[in-house]
Write a protein that holds these residues in place. Sequence first.
Motif, PDB file in Angstrom:
ATOM      1  N   SER A  57     -49.540 -29.785  -1.703  1.00 15.92           N
ATOM      2  CA  SER A  57     -49.259 -29.845  -0.302  1.00 15.92           C
ATOM      3  C   SER A  57     -49.906 -28.376   0.268  1.00 15.92           C
ATOM      4  O   SER A  57     -50.217 -28.143   1.194  1.00 15.92           O
ATOM      5  N   LYS A  58     -49.446 -27.508  -0.637  1.00 17.76           N
ATOM      6  CA  LYS A  58     -49.634 -26.142  -0.297  1.00 17.76           C
ATOM      7  C   LYS A  58     -51.247 -25.655   0.060  1.00 17.76           C
ATOM      8  O   LYS A  58     -51.174 -25.178   0.970  1.00 17.76           O
ATOM      9  N   TRP A  59     -51.806 -26.093  -1.161  1.00 20.47           N
ATOM     10  CA  TRP A  59     -53.459 -26.013  -1.112  1.00 20.47           C
ATOM     11  C   TRP A  59     -53.785 -26.677   0.012  1.00 20.47           C
ATOM     12  O   TRP A  59     -54.728 -26.155   0.534  1.00 20.47           O
ATOM     13  N   LYS A  60     -53.415 -27.809   0.392  1.00 16.05           N
ATOM     14  CA  LYS A  60     -53.956 -28.728   1.517  1.00 16.05           C
ATOM     15  C   LYS A  60     -53.694 -27.833   2.868  1.00 16.05           C
ATOM     16  O   LYS A  60     -54.491 -28.063   3.654  1.00 16.05           O
ATOM     17  N   PHE A  61     -52.440 -27.381   2.995  1.00 14.36           N
ATOM     18  CA  PHE A  61     -52.015 -26.750   4.137  1.00 14.36           C
ATOM     19  C   PHE A  61     -52.928 -25.587   4.512  1.00 14.36           C
ATOM     20  O   PHE A  61     -53.478 -25.405   5.666  1.00 14.36           O
ATOM     21  N   ALA A  62     -53.208 -24.760   3.451  1.00 15.54           N
ATOM     22  CA  ALA A  62     -54.021 -23.643   3.766  1.00 15.54           C
ATOM     23  C   ALA A  62     -55.511 -23.954   4.051  1.00 15.54           C
ATOM     24  O   ALA A  62     -56.403 -23.579   4.695  1.00 15.54           O
ATOM     25  N   SER A 105     -59.109 -21.717  -4.572  1.00 15.29           N
ATOM     26  CA  SER A 105     -60.348 -20.928  -3.516  1.00 15.29           C
ATOM     27  C   SER A 105     -61.204 -21.822  -3.230  1.00 15.29           C
ATOM     28  O   SER A 105     -61.732 -21.842  -2.084  1.00 15.29           O
ATOM     29  N   LYS A 106     -61.600 -22.907  -4.086  1.00 12.11           N
ATOM     30  CA  LYS A 106     -62.529 -23.683  -3.956  1.00 12.11           C
ATOM     31  C   LYS A 106     -62.139 -24.642  -2.638  1.00 12.11           C
ATOM     32  O   LYS A 106     -62.741 -25.102  -1.865  1.00 12.11           O
ATOM     33  N   VAL A 107     -60.816 -25.255  -2.870  1.00 15.62           N
ATOM     34  CA  VAL A 107     -60.146 -26.041  -1.780  1.00 15.62           C
ATOM     35  C   VAL A 107     -59.915 -25.201  -0.526  1.00 15.62           C
ATOM     36  O   VAL A 107     -60.176 -25.894   0.605  1.00 15.62           O
ATOM     37  N   THR A 108     -59.492 -23.981  -0.570  1.00 14.18           N
ATOM     38  CA  THR A 108     -59.126 -23.196   0.679  1.00 14.18           C
ATOM     39  C   THR A 108     -60.219 -22.614   1.400  1.00 14.18           C
ATOM     40  O   THR A 108     -60.133 -22.391   2.446  1.00 14.18           O
ATOM     41  N   GLY A 109     -61.152 -22.287   0.488  1.00 12.67           N
ATOM     42  CA  GLY A 109     -62.225 -21.491   1.179  1.00 12.67           C
ATOM     43  C   GLY A 109     -61.964 -20.063   1.131  1.00 12.67           C
ATOM     44  O   GLY A 109     -62.497 -19.039   1.785  1.00 12.67           O
ATOM     45  N   ALA A 110     -61.139 -19.576   0.235  1.00 11.85           N
ATOM     46  CA  ALA A 110     -60.589 -18.139   0.197  1.00 11.85           C
ATOM     47  C   ALA A 110     -61.818 -17.496  -0.755  1.00 11.85           C
ATOM     48  O   ALA A 110     -62.384 -18.105  -1.536  1.00 11.85           O
ATOM     49  N   THR A 184     -49.061 -20.059   4.012  1.00 11.39           N
ATOM     50  CA  THR A 184     -50.301 -21.052   4.399  1.00 11.39           C
ATOM     51  C   THR A 184     -50.701 -20.804   5.580  1.00 11.39           C
ATOM     52  O   THR A 184     -52.109 -21.060   5.981  1.00 11.39           O
ATOM     53  N   GLU A 185     -50.097 -20.146   6.699  1.00 12.79           N
ATOM     54  CA  GLU A 185     -50.438 -20.213   7.872  1.00 12.79           C
ATOM     55  C   GLU A 185     -50.752 -18.692   8.143  1.00 12.79           C
ATOM     56  O   GLU A 185     -51.655 -18.116   8.834  1.00 12.79           O
ATOM     57  N   SER A 186     -49.705 -17.868   7.623  1.00 15.03           N
ATOM     58  CA  SER A 186     -49.984 -16.193   7.920  1.00 15.03           C
ATOM     59  C   SER A 186     -49.228 -15.740   6.766  1.00 15.03           C
ATOM     60  O   SER A 186     -48.068 -15.534   6.561  1.00 15.03           O
ATOM     61  N   PHE A 188     -50.892 -12.981   3.540  1.00 15.41           N
ATOM     62  CA  PHE A 188     -51.518 -11.461   3.286  1.00 15.41           C
ATOM     63  C   PHE A 188     -52.282 -11.159   4.724  1.00 15.41           C
ATOM     64  O   PHE A 188     -53.249 -11.785   4.965  1.00 15.41           O
ATOM     65  N   MET A 189     -51.915  -9.939   4.916  1.00 20.88           N
ATOM     66  CA  MET A 189     -52.650  -9.437   5.869  1.00 20.88           C
ATOM     67  C   MET A 189     -52.721 -10.282   7.351  1.00 20.88           C
ATOM     68  O   MET A 189     -53.834 -10.411   8.116  1.00 20.88           O
ATOM     69  N   GLY A 190     -51.752 -11.188   7.526  1.00 18.05           N
ATOM     70  CA  GLY A 190     -51.523 -12.130   8.503  1.00 18.05           C
ATOM     71  C   GLY A 190     -52.445 -13.477   8.368  1.00 18.05           C
ATOM     72  O   GLY A 190     -52.684 -14.195   9.404  1.00 18.05           O
ATOM     73  N   LYS A 191     -53.209 -13.440   7.346  1.00 19.37           N
ATOM     74  CA  LYS A 191     -54.333 -14.621   7.182  1.00 19.37           C
ATOM     75  C   LYS A 191     -53.555 -15.769   6.294  1.00 19.37           C
ATOM     76  O   LYS A 191     -52.653 -15.479   5.363  1.00 19.37           O
ATOM     77  N   PRO A 192     -54.191 -16.932   6.412  1.00 21.01           N
ATOM     78  CA  PRO A 192     -53.718 -18.049   5.568  1.00 21.01           C
ATOM     79  C   PRO A 192     -53.805 -17.779   4.026  1.00 21.01           C
ATOM     80  O   PRO A 192     -54.920 -17.197   3.783  1.00 21.01           O
ATOM     81  N   THR A 193     -52.712 -17.957   3.551  1.00 21.60           N
ATOM     82  CA  THR A 193     -52.586 -17.505   2.092  1.00 21.60           C
ATOM     83  C   THR A 193     -51.896 -18.472   1.018  1.00 21.60           C
ATOM     84  O   THR A 193     -51.044 -18.744   1.420  1.00 21.60           O
ATOM     85  N   VAL A 194     -52.740 -18.797   0.192  1.00 19.29           N
ATOM     86  CA  VAL A 194     -51.832 -19.606  -1.048  1.00 19.29           C
ATOM     87  C   VAL A 194     -51.291 -18.655  -2.073  1.00 19.29           C
ATOM     88  O   VAL A 194     -51.972 -17.790  -2.419  1.00 19.29           O
ATOM     89  N   ILE A 195     -49.942 -18.535  -2.143  1.00 21.33           N
ATOM     90  CA  ILE A 195     -49.318 -17.812  -3.242  1.00 21.33           C
ATOM     91  C   ILE A 195     -48.591 -18.682  -4.337  1.00 21.33           C
ATOM     92  O   ILE A 195     -48.017 -19.650  -3.803  1.00 21.33           O
TER      93      ILE A 195
END
Lengths: 389, 156
Positions: A57-62, A105-110, A184-186, A188-195
């Motif tokens: 879910s986390k990866w999907k949200f991001a 990164s592949k899933v989220t586009g990071a 996943t919304e805000s 690192f640096m206020g950007k969508p992040t998966v941690i």
Amino acid sequence: MNDGIKINRIDSIFKDYVDNKFDYLKKIMTMSNEEIIKNLTESGLKGRGGAGFPTGSKWKFAAEQSSDEKFVVCNADEGEPGTFKDKEILLKVPHKVLTGMTACSKVTGAKKGYIYLRWEYKFMKNDLQKSVDEFNEELEKMKIDFKIYIVLGAGAYVCGEESALFDSMEGMRGEPRNKPPFPTESGFMGKPTVINNVETFATSTMILSFGGVNYAKLGTDVSHGSKLFSISGDTAIPGIYELELGMTLHDFVEKFGDGDTKAVSVGGVSGALVPRKKFKDTIIGWEGVPTGGAMILFNSTRSIYRILHNYLEFFEEESCGQCTPCRIGCQQLKKGIEAVKKGEEDPSYLDTLASLSKVMNVSAKCGLGQSVMNPVLSAVNNFREELIY
Amino acid sequence: MATNEILIKELADQYGRKRTSLLPVLQGVADKNNFLTEEDLTTIGRELHLSGAQVFGTATFYSFLNVVPRGKYVIRVCKTISCDMKNKDDVVREIENMLKIKTGETTEDKKFTLLYTNCMGWCDKGPSMLINEMPYSDLTPDKVHGIIKQYSDTAD
């Protein structure tokens, strides 16, 4: 309840690479994003750092967020007392972690990934950097637009809290933020992040290599799969063990205890201090006592007062001081149990302290202050006499 | 402190003059000198265009960024539960006796500082300690004696 799961050792995370360390990466990169999410969801994997958010879910949200920039962050700030498994993963199988980050990164586009390495593990930074460099080179060869960097922490338990970790990466004091918004919304640096935790990324790699459905066959209906346990304290066989989830604490103690175990801290100092009489009814998993994997065993020679005092001193020092319930609460709890022990306060004062810890649980800003209640209540409810006499 | 000014400029060039560079720059200076002086913090603020309060606030938050003088070798003995149970007190006593300092102090020759630290992730091999960044585990008074002696014997 328990499906009769006994102690079952699993060999997945530290399993040798099949042919070479890039095999997993190559396989996973042929999968579609949907397939990756599907496998993670089917696996039932929940964050292995202890908080237990479903990884799929986390990866999907991001992935669903639209943003010019996104990040993948690996939380290698393993600071929970009694936990030492992430260190071992990074020393022995770093490529599994890096592969998991790349799948994310592949899933989220990071395009950028960071490993936030705690200062205490600086001794391994050069070796880890070599693995990262080698991995980045391979990514470039495979024409994958993702690069991984290491960020070194500077010594603060609270930075293991995800939003405090972002603050630290941004060059600030590591003070947890209000949630929502979630990372996943805000992030690192206020950007969508998966941690995710180190173990979660490594486990993701293994799940994607042998299939989510297969992984979910291990464990119980609620706690799927296996996880690493860091075992220390009064045991003849301390160390790191990958075990199937869903065993009872009784079976765990039968295997790892020294025959005289009176209590186990399940989940380190911020988890419950489970007394012997509850071993049989305590399942290690989300349906019972959840854990990031720290298991500290205590035998009957140990003083629960000394243990709780050690824990409270830890919390007092590691509280970031930002919110009052935690900053003042930790100090007062420590002072309070000292006063009862010295006879300066009536034993009934322990109930006041227990209430204080409950107030902290509902009013502290982050998991640190909220979880101080766990060991305090366990000790007051189960080992009262040891705190008084 | 002209040397540190050059170092700080180099670090700022390397990491960029932005807030996210603050920790790496602080660490870079601390790596070289083992602690940060007030002058270092002011210079870093100037280079990164941050206020002194921002730099000081960040530096003092982290337990491995020292803003008070430390010795060349900072010994940090883990005092958290698993190491405590494995008799870390005996290890600390041995070090205190050898160096003739108490925990929290620095030797007169500025070679060693002895501190406590919280869990450093060697709970299965306690007691443990760090000397600067090097971890040592499974300590006993004898073993720690040998380790400290080795450091004492190395020339400055």
